[in-house]
Design a protein around this motif. Structure first.
Motif, PDB file in Angstrom:
ATOM      1  N   VAL A  98       0.854  -1.180   0.000  1.00 23.01           N
ATOM      2  CA  VAL A  98       0.000   0.000   0.000  1.00 23.01           C
ATOM      3  C   VAL A  98       0.894   1.234   0.000  1.00 23.01           C
ATOM      4  O   VAL A  98       2.001   1.211   0.550  1.00 23.01           O
ATOM      5  N   ALA A  99       0.434   2.302  -0.637  1.00 24.12           N
ATOM      6  CA  ALA A  99       1.217   3.535  -0.738  1.00 24.12           C
ATOM      7  C   ALA A  99       0.480   4.677  -0.056  1.00 24.12           C
ATOM      8  O   ALA A  99      -0.748   4.639   0.114  1.00 24.12           O
ATOM      9  N   ASP A 100       1.241   5.704   0.340  1.00 30.09           N
ATOM     10  CA  ASP A 100       0.607   6.893   0.901  1.00 30.09           C
ATOM     11  C   ASP A 100       0.792   8.081  -0.041  1.00 30.09           C
ATOM     12  O   ASP A 100       1.431   7.977  -1.087  1.00 30.09           O
ATOM     13  N   ASN A 101       0.214   9.213   0.332  1.00 29.90           N
ATOM     14  CA  ASN A 101       0.242  10.387  -0.544  1.00 29.90           C
ATOM     15  C   ASN A 101       1.609  11.055  -0.596  1.00 29.90           C
ATOM     16  O   ASN A 101       1.819  11.972  -1.387  1.00 29.90           O
ATOM     17  N   TRP A 102       2.552  10.616   0.232  1.00 29.35           N
ATOM     18  CA  TRP A 102       3.914  11.124   0.166  1.00 29.35           C
ATOM     19  C   TRP A 102       4.779  10.319  -0.808  1.00 29.35           C
ATOM     20  O   TRP A 102       5.947  10.622  -1.002  1.00 29.35           O
ATOM     21  N   GLY A 103       4.203   9.250  -1.371  1.00 27.85           N
ATOM     22  CA  GLY A 103       4.958   8.421  -2.294  1.00 27.85           C
ATOM     23  C   GLY A 103       5.774   7.343  -1.617  1.00 27.85           C
ATOM     24  O   GLY A 103       6.737   6.828  -2.195  1.00 27.85           O
ATOM     25  N   ILE A 104       5.402   6.978  -0.397  1.00 31.87           N
ATOM     26  CA  ILE A 104       6.090   5.904   0.319  1.00 31.87           C
ATOM     27  C   ILE A 104       5.311   4.606   0.126  1.00 31.87           C
ATOM     28  O   ILE A 104       4.092   4.575   0.307  1.00 31.87           O
ATOM     29  N   LEU A 105       6.010   3.557  -0.262  1.00 27.84           N
ATOM     30  CA  LEU A 105       5.413   2.237  -0.447  1.00 27.84           C
ATOM     31  C   LEU A 105       5.709   1.383   0.778  1.00 27.84           C
ATOM     32  O   LEU A 105       6.849   1.314   1.239  1.00 27.84           O
ATOM     33  N   TYR A 106       4.679   0.728   1.292  1.00 28.47           N
ATOM     34  CA  TYR A 106       4.823  -0.122   2.469  1.00 28.47           C
ATOM     35  C   TYR A 106       4.531  -1.571   2.086  1.00 28.47           C
ATOM     36  O   TYR A 106       3.523  -1.855   1.439  1.00 28.47           O
ATOM     37  N   LEU A 107       5.413  -2.470   2.498  1.00 29.53           N
ATOM     38  CA  LEU A 107       5.182  -3.901   2.348  1.00 29.53           C
ATOM     39  C   LEU A 107       4.964  -4.480   3.738  1.00 29.53           C
ATOM     40  O   LEU A 107       5.847  -4.406   4.599  1.00 29.53           O
ATOM     41  N   LEU A 108       3.774  -5.037   3.952  1.00 28.85           N
ATOM     42  CA  LEU A 108       3.423  -5.584   5.256  1.00 28.85           C
ATOM     43  C   LEU A 108       3.074  -7.057   5.142  1.00 28.85           C
ATOM     44  O   LEU A 108       2.576  -7.518   4.114  1.00 28.85           O
ATOM     45  N   GLU A 109       3.338  -7.773   6.204  1.00 30.60           N
ATOM     46  CA  GLU A 109       2.927  -9.166   6.316  1.00 30.60           C
ATOM     47  C   GLU A 109       1.748  -9.226   7.277  1.00 30.60           C
ATOM     48  O   GLU A 109       1.770  -8.600   8.338  1.00 30.60           O
ATOM     49  N   LEU A 110       0.707  -9.957   6.894  1.00 34.64           N
ATOM     50  CA  LEU A 110      -0.469 -10.087   7.743  1.00 34.64           C
ATOM     51  C   LEU A 110      -0.356 -11.364   8.563  1.00 34.64           C
ATOM     52  O   LEU A 110      -0.311 -12.466   8.014  1.00 34.64           O
ATOM     53  N   ARG A 111      -0.312 -11.191   9.879  1.00 36.04           N
ATOM     54  CA  ARG A 111      -0.204 -12.314  10.795  1.00 36.04           C
ATOM     55  C   ARG A 111      -1.423 -12.345  11.702  1.00 36.04           C
ATOM     56  O   ARG A 111      -2.230 -11.426  11.711  1.00 36.04           O
ATOM     57  N   GLN A 112      -1.542 -13.405  12.505  1.00 35.72           N
ATOM     58  CA  GLN A 112      -2.678 -13.511  13.416  1.00 35.72           C
ATOM     59  C   GLN A 112      -2.720 -12.349  14.404  1.00 35.72           C
ATOM     60  O   GLN A 112      -3.794 -11.895  14.797  1.00 35.72           O
ATOM     61  N   LYS A 113      -1.553 -11.843  14.795  1.00 36.74           N
ATOM     62  CA  LYS A 113      -1.503 -10.749  15.758  1.00 36.74           C
ATOM     63  C   LYS A 113      -1.666  -9.384  15.098  1.00 36.74           C
ATOM     64  O   LYS A 113      -1.745  -8.374  15.792  1.00 36.74           O
ATOM     65  N   GLY A 114      -1.692  -9.349  13.769  1.00 40.65           N
ATOM     66  CA  GLY A 114      -1.872  -8.079  13.080  1.00 40.65           C
ATOM     67  C   GLY A 114      -0.856  -7.878  11.970  1.00 40.65           C
ATOM     68  O   GLY A 114      -0.245  -8.826  11.472  1.00 40.65           O
ATOM     69  N   PHE A 115      -0.658  -6.621  11.590  1.00 43.26           N
ATOM     70  CA  PHE A 115       0.260  -6.274  10.513  1.00 43.26           C
ATOM     71  C   PHE A 115       1.697  -6.193  11.030  1.00 43.26           C
ATOM     72  O   PHE A 115       1.946  -5.714  12.137  1.00 43.26           O
ATOM     73  N   PHE A 116       2.642  -6.638  10.190  1.00 42.04           N
ATOM     74  CA  PHE A 116       4.061  -6.530  10.511  1.00 42.04           C
ATOM     75  C   PHE A 116       4.756  -5.884   9.319  1.00 42.04           C
ATOM     76  O   PHE A 116       4.717  -6.408   8.203  1.00 42.04           O
ATOM     77  N   LEU A 117       5.375  -4.722   9.546  1.00 32.87           N
ATOM     78  CA  LEU A 117       6.041  -3.991   8.467  1.00 32.87           C
ATOM     79  C   LEU A 117       7.353  -4.675   8.100  1.00 32.87           C
ATOM     80  O   LEU A 117       8.239  -4.832   8.934  1.00 32.87           O
ATOM     81  N   LEU A 118       7.474  -5.076   6.829  1.00 29.33           N
ATOM     82  CA  LEU A 118       8.700  -5.697   6.342  1.00 29.33           C
ATOM     83  C   LEU A 118       9.654  -4.669   5.747  1.00 29.33           C
ATOM     84  O   LEU A 118      10.861  -4.746   5.934  1.00 29.33           O
ATOM     85  N   GLN A 119       9.093  -3.713   5.006  1.00 27.97           N
ATOM     86  CA  GLN A 119       9.944  -2.734   4.339  1.00 27.97           C
ATOM     87  C   GLN A 119       9.112  -1.532   3.928  1.00 27.97           C
ATOM     88  O   GLN A 119       7.921  -1.652   3.631  1.00 27.97           O
ATOM     89  N   ASP A 120       9.740  -0.373   3.924  1.00 32.14           N
ATOM     90  CA  ASP A 120       9.120   0.808   3.327  1.00 32.14           C
ATOM     91  C   ASP A 120      10.190   1.586   2.576  1.00 32.14           C
ATOM     92  O   ASP A 120      11.347   1.607   2.969  1.00 32.14           O
ATOM     93  N   PHE A 121       9.814   2.169   1.472  1.00 30.79           N
ATOM     94  CA  PHE A 121      10.754   2.983   0.707  1.00 30.79           C
ATOM     95  C   PHE A 121       9.976   3.978  -0.133  1.00 30.79           C
ATOM     96  O   PHE A 121       8.795   3.783  -0.429  1.00 30.79           O
ATOM     97  N   GLN A 122      10.651   5.051  -0.515  1.00 36.70           N
ATOM     98  CA  GLN A 122      10.002   6.124  -1.256  1.00 36.70           C
ATOM     99  C   GLN A 122      10.334   6.023  -2.736  1.00 36.70           C
ATOM    100  O   GLN A 122      11.476   5.769  -3.122  1.00 36.70           O
ATOM    101  N   PHE A 123       9.311   6.214  -3.560  1.00 42.77           N
ATOM    102  CA  PHE A 123       9.533   6.212  -5.000  1.00 42.77           C
ATOM    103  C   PHE A 123      10.378   7.422  -5.388  1.00 42.77           C
ATOM    104  O   PHE A 123      10.174   8.532  -4.886  1.00 42.77           O
ATOM    105  N   GLN A 124      11.310   7.208  -6.304  1.00 45.69           N
ATOM    106  CA  GLN A 124      12.200   8.290  -6.720  1.00 45.69           C
ATOM    107  C   GLN A 124      11.431   9.433  -7.369  1.00 45.69           C
ATOM    108  O   GLN A 124      11.785  10.598  -7.222  1.00 45.69           O
ATOM    109  N   GLY A 125      10.363   9.086  -8.096  1.00 45.11           N
ATOM    110  CA  GLY A 125       9.602  10.121  -8.789  1.00 45.11           C
ATOM    111  C   GLY A 125       9.019  11.161  -7.857  1.00 45.11           C
ATOM    112  O   GLY A 125       8.957  12.353  -8.200  1.00 45.11           O
TER     113      GLY A 125
END
Length: 240
Positions: free
Chosen positions: A162-189
């Motif tokens: 999922v991405a936000d309006n700042w251009g940051i992309l988030y990769l999350l893993e969905l587990r029984q306890k909830g979301f776990f952030l694996l990585q986030d990075f900003q698009f160069q554009g």
């Protein structure tokens, strides 16, 4: 008045799709496309309108289609579709999950089946059958946008992009306890002033290496590609 695209789905089981949509007047309706768009089913009017498309499917696996929508007050509505105009259908669930900022998706998984939706207060996972809501908050001050993309990670668990309006992309893993952030990075554009479109994230194996790549769409028509190889996301396990 409608502000989101209708969903085409064969609600009645006659092998022809109907159009399902939510209106700004607070109605969810099913239209018969074979009869000039005549209303064949409508659900009890809600106090608030619907600005995003509903989801349609047999989410509880009982053999009958369900219609799910979130109104502009953030209330989650789950309707049991009944193919009769005189029987508007039973509402199976009604809960406050937060106001949407992007499209809702359904995760079908043995441990974490439920609805994932970007809201003003972050990403939410909701299981209407248990009433459990799990939340994850992105960078402070930003807003999630567009449709989350679902995929299967090497761990076997569902992954969410999922991405936000700042251009940051988030990769999350969905587990029984909830979301776990694996990585986030900003698009160069976005660092050079470009803005993402309202539905910016798409998936494809661009380099044909068996690993999914992220395609980011910008308002000026340009694109940016990001490889997900670091997490060995396999295209054969895409959930949508």
């Amino acid at each position: 008045t409608i502000t989101a695209a209708p969903v085409l789905f064969d609600v009645t089981g006659d092998q022809f799709p109907e159009a399902i949509l939510g209106t700004t007047k607070g109605k969810v309706v099913v239209l018969n496309l074979l009869d000039k768009g005549k209303v064949m089913m409508q659900f009890p009017r809600n106090e608030r309108g619907f600005s995003y498309s509903p989801l349609v499917g047999d989410f509880d696996k009982n053999g009958t289609p369900d219609i799910v929508a979130i109104d502009d007050a953030g209330m989650f509505h789950w309707y049991h579709a009944v193919p009769s105009r005189n029987r508007p259908g039973q509402e199976l669930s009604h809960a406050n999950v937060g106001r949407q900022t992007g499209e809702m998706v359904f995760v079908e998984d043995a441990e974490t089946s439920g609805f994932v939706v970007p809201t003003r207060s972050g990403l939410k996972w909701f299981n209407p059958q248990t009433g459990i809501i799990k939340s994850w908050q992105q960078a402070k001050g930003s807003t999630l946008q567009g449709k989350p993309r679902l995929l299967r990670l090497q761990s076997g668990r569902p992954g969410i992009l999922v991405a936000d309006n700042w251009g940051i992309l988030y990769l999350l893993e969905l587990r029984q306890k909830g979301f776990f952030l694996l990585q986030d990075f900003q698009f160069q554009g976005t660092t050079s002033g470009k803005r993402l479109t309202s539905n910016p994230i798409h998936l494809a194996d661009i380099d044909e290496d068996g690993i999914l790549d992220v395609i980011a769409l910008f308002g000026d028509g340009s694109r940016e590609f990001v490889s997900m190889g670091g997490y060995a996301v396999e295209s054969g396990f895409v959930l949508e």
